[in-house]
Design a protein around this motif. Structure first.
Motif, PDB file in Angstrom:
ATOM      1  N   SER A  83       0.869  -1.238  -0.023  1.00 23.66           N
ATOM      2  CA  SER A  83       0.076  -0.243  -0.094  1.00 23.66           C
ATOM      3  C   SER A  83       0.925   1.226  -0.313  1.00 23.66           C
ATOM      4  N   PRO A  84       0.713   2.710  -0.140  1.00 21.94           N
ATOM      5  CA  PRO A  84       0.841   3.495  -0.162  1.00 21.94           C
ATOM      6  C   PRO A  84       1.494   3.768   1.032  1.00 21.94           C
ATOM      7  N   SER A  85       1.543   4.120   2.064  1.00 26.57           N
ATOM      8  CA  SER A  85       1.557   3.713   3.684  1.00 26.57           C
ATOM      9  C   SER A  85       2.675   2.681   3.494  1.00 26.57           C
ATOM     10  N   TYR A  86       2.796   1.781   2.813  1.00 28.78           N
ATOM     11  CA  TYR A  86       3.958   0.941   3.163  1.00 28.78           C
ATOM     12  C   TYR A  86       4.981   1.012   2.872  1.00 28.78           C
ATOM     13  N   LYS A  87       4.660   1.560   1.278  1.00 24.95           N
ATOM     14  CA  LYS A  87       5.714   1.561   0.713  1.00 24.95           C
ATOM     15  C   LYS A  87       6.964   2.816   1.121  1.00 24.95           C
ATOM     16  N   ALA A  88       5.716   3.991   2.185  1.00 25.56           N
ATOM     17  CA  ALA A  88       6.399   5.250   2.718  1.00 25.56           C
ATOM     18  C   ALA A  88       7.248   4.808   4.234  1.00 25.56           C
ATOM     19  N   GLY A  89       7.088   3.147   4.249  1.00 25.25           N
ATOM     20  CA  GLY A  89       7.060   3.019   5.289  1.00 25.25           C
ATOM     21  C   GLY A  89       6.299   2.927   7.055  1.00 25.25           C
ATOM     22  N   LEU A  90       5.645   3.374   7.054  1.00 25.39           N
ATOM     23  CA  LEU A  90       4.761   3.379   7.934  1.00 25.39           C
ATOM     24  C   LEU A  90       4.613   2.377   8.588  1.00 25.39           C
ATOM     25  N   LYS A  91       5.164   2.110   9.641  1.00 27.89           N
ATOM     26  CA  LYS A  91       4.652   0.635  10.713  1.00 27.89           C
ATOM     27  C   LYS A  91       3.520   0.255  11.865  1.00 27.89           C
ATOM     28  N   LYS A  92       3.283  -0.530  12.100  1.00 33.00           N
ATOM     29  CA  LYS A  92       2.019  -0.655  13.006  1.00 33.00           C
ATOM     30  C   LYS A  92       2.368  -0.129  14.437  1.00 33.00           C
ATOM     31  N   GLY A  93       1.558   0.484  15.345  1.00 35.57           N
ATOM     32  CA  GLY A  93       2.077   1.679  16.419  1.00 35.57           C
ATOM     33  C   GLY A  93       2.632   3.128  16.299  1.00 35.57           C
ATOM     34  N   ASP A  94       2.644   3.433  15.273  1.00 33.52           N
ATOM     35  CA  ASP A  94       3.239   4.560  14.320  1.00 33.52           C
ATOM     36  C   ASP A  94       1.554   5.866  15.117  1.00 33.52           C
TER      37      ASP A  94
END
Length: 143
Positions: A83-94
């Protein structure tokens, strides 16, 4: 008043002018009832696109979120792979706190701000991870 069963009906101002389309009502023991509506300008935009046979695309981040009463912002519960967030490096807990320097108080407000943008736009997300503030650019896509 938005009562159960009349979502989708018109939201009128005191002059009887339609200013929105009722879309959702939240009801629980902790609140009297909270209604949400789609602004008439947005409803007309989507109606015209639908009538003209255009595909309606909404931007999406590809995350599941949850709110707490302790902090402003919204926590990332899960990130969809690729997803866009996955590609941007967001992670669970952010903890997402801003979109393009606009403070985010909760997940509803995040969606409100997100839907101001179009598929293909790049937005800056500010988030906290391990008490450190970070930023990342996300190129919005549709799901």
């Amino acid at each position: 008043a938005i009562n159960s069963g009349n979502s989708g009906g018109p939201l009128c101002n005191s002059n009887g002018e339609v200013i929105g389309i009722n879309s959702l009502k939240l009801a629980s023991s902790s609140i009297e009832g909270m209604g949400f509506a789609i602004p008439i300008e947005k409803a007309l935009e989507y109606a015209n696109a639908f009538i003209n046979g255009e595909e309606i695309k909404r931007p999406y981040l590809g995350i599941s979120m949850y709110d707490t009463n302790r902090e402003k912002g919204t926590y990332v519960y899960a990130v969809e792979k690729d997803s866009p967030s996955y590609k941007a490096g967001l992670k669970k807990g952010d903890l997402i706190t801003k979109i393009n320097d606009v403070e985010i108080s909760n997940s509803s407000y995040l969606k409100y701000e997100l839907y101001k943008y179009n598929v293909g736009d790049t937005i800056k997300i500010t988030y906290k991870r391990d008490d450190v503030e970070n930023t990342t650019d996300i190129i919005l896509s549709s799901n």
